[in-house]
Design an enzyme around this catalytic site. Structure first.
Site, short mmCIF file in Angstrom:
data_model
loop_
_atom_site.label_atom_id
_atom_site.label_comp_id
_atom_site.label_asym_id
_atom_site.label_seq_id
_atom_site.Cartn_x
_atom_site.Cartn_y
_atom_site.Cartn_z
N THR A 160 -21.58 37.91 11.01
CA THR A 160 -21.15 37.92 9.60
C THR A 160 -22.35 37.68 8.68
O THR A 160 -23.25 36.93 9.02
CB THR A 160 -20.11 36.80 9.39
OG1 THR A 160 -18.98 37.07 10.20
CG2 THR A 160 -19.68 36.71 7.94
N GLY A 190 -10.38 38.20 10.62
CA GLY A 190 -10.83 36.83 10.78
C GLY A 190 -10.88 36.08 9.46
O GLY A 190 -10.14 36.38 8.52
N GLY A 212 -19.15 32.21 11.78
CA GLY A 212 -18.85 31.57 13.05
C GLY A 212 -17.63 32.19 13.68
O GLY A 212 -17.40 33.40 13.55
N HIS A 213 -16.81 31.39 14.34
CA HIS A 213 -15.61 31.90 14.99
C HIS A 213 -14.48 31.94 13.97
O HIS A 213 -13.96 30.91 13.54
CB HIS A 213 -15.24 31.01 16.18
CG HIS A 213 -14.12 31.57 16.99
ND1 HIS A 213 -12.91 30.94 17.13
CD2 HIS A 213 -14.02 32.74 17.69
CE1 HIS A 213 -12.11 31.68 17.89
NE2 HIS A 213 -12.76 32.76 18.24
#
Length: 303
Positions: A160, A190, A212-213
């Site tokens: 990202t 996301g 990140g996640h």
């Protein structure tokens, strides 16, 4: 108050052979955004310009470098937010737009909505004259290689991109853009386009762009959580660390953020081993990749 632009290229493990060009990419993006501020542009103008620069680079998972979903196709998400008005615009699962961050801004400015997705976002793009591009033009050999080998499934390898900025009037803004998680399900969205997760901006506290996640960042609304800590009197750096610590302790997840307050104080913080980042302020470029790194050089110095 000193205007500033801070960018990140994802809380991602960067292959050694791509490290230098990745750092060069975030530095170029920060400087381009800062030039917008110097020419009188707003913080929103600056973050969009910085993110466009990274979307146009094949070395980040956004725009033309986006990772691929399980079918080997590009689906991109983006957000912009204006701290002065709390206006925001988001798009998700867009396939044929070169710069999703620009489309997100158009959603904010040209519609009464805050979020458009998939074909609806594409129809809107056509209605306002945004040119379509082919899927092939957005897929790099590097992305295709990883898709075929199914290599990028670990949480720490998301690319990202994002930016935050403060302009001369003390207005803050954020922008974040992504190709998402490698080998994701079709239609997966996301944290990136979600207000409060992938980004948030409020003149009363500051602005954050997160990476990140995505599923983990969404569960703790990471960007808004950090600004909550700033509203309680924490500095940008301390608040960022608190948000990332909560993300790790609560969910075992790692991530990274760039954060500013309306006075121009800024930080780049991450719990992964690496996150390419850069900041431009007062004719000085700050940048780093590995944990604990912070290099500086003046704009006049050659990199």
């Amino acid at each position: 108050m000193m205007p500033v632009v801070v960018v990140h290229g994802g809380a991602v493990q960067v292959p050694e052979e791509r490290a230098e060009i990745t750092i060069s990419g975030v530095c170029s993006a920060a400087r381009s955004g800062y030039l917008v501020l110097e020419e009188g542009g707003s913080s929103l103008d600056a973050v969009v310009e910085a993110v466009v620069q990274m979307e146009n680079s094949p070395y980040f998972s956004a725009g033309c470098g986006s990772v691929l979903n399980v079918k080997g196709e590009v689906e991109m998400d983006a957000i912009v937010m204006d701290g002065k008005t709390l206006g925001s615009g988001s798009v998700s699962a867009v396939r044929d737009i070169a710069n999703p961050v620009q489309l997100a801004r158009l959603v904010m400015e040209k519609t009464s909505h805050a979020f458009l997705t998939a074909e609806g976002a594409s129809k809107f793009a056509r209605s306002v004259g945004v040119p379509e591009v082919s899927q092939e033009s957005l897929i790099t050999e590097y992305s295709r290689m990883f898709w075929k080998k199914n290599l990028l499934m670990s949480r720490e390898k998301m690319g990202t991109v994002g930016a935050v900025a403060v302009d001369k009037d003390g207005n803050v803004a954020c922008a974040t853009s992504t190709g998402g998680m490698p080998n994701k399900m079709e239609g997966r969205v996301g944290d990136t386009p979600c207000v409060g997760s992938g980004g948030y901006a409020d003149n009363q506290s500051g602005a954050v762009s997160a990476t990140g996640h995505g599923e983990a960042n969404m569960r703790v609304t990471l960007s808004r959580l950090i600004l909550f800590h700033m509203e309680q009197g924490q500095s940008a750096e301390a608040a960022s660390d608190l948000g990332l610590a909560y993300l790790k302790s609560r969910l075992g997840a790692l991530g990274g953020v760039v954060t500013v307050d309306p006075q121009g104080n800024w930080t780049s913080r991450f719990s992964t081993q690496q996150m390419p980042w850069a900041a431009a302020q007062n004719d000085t470029l700050h940048y780093g990749l590995n944990s604990g790194e912070h290099f500086r050089r003046s704009f006049s110095e050659q990199h």
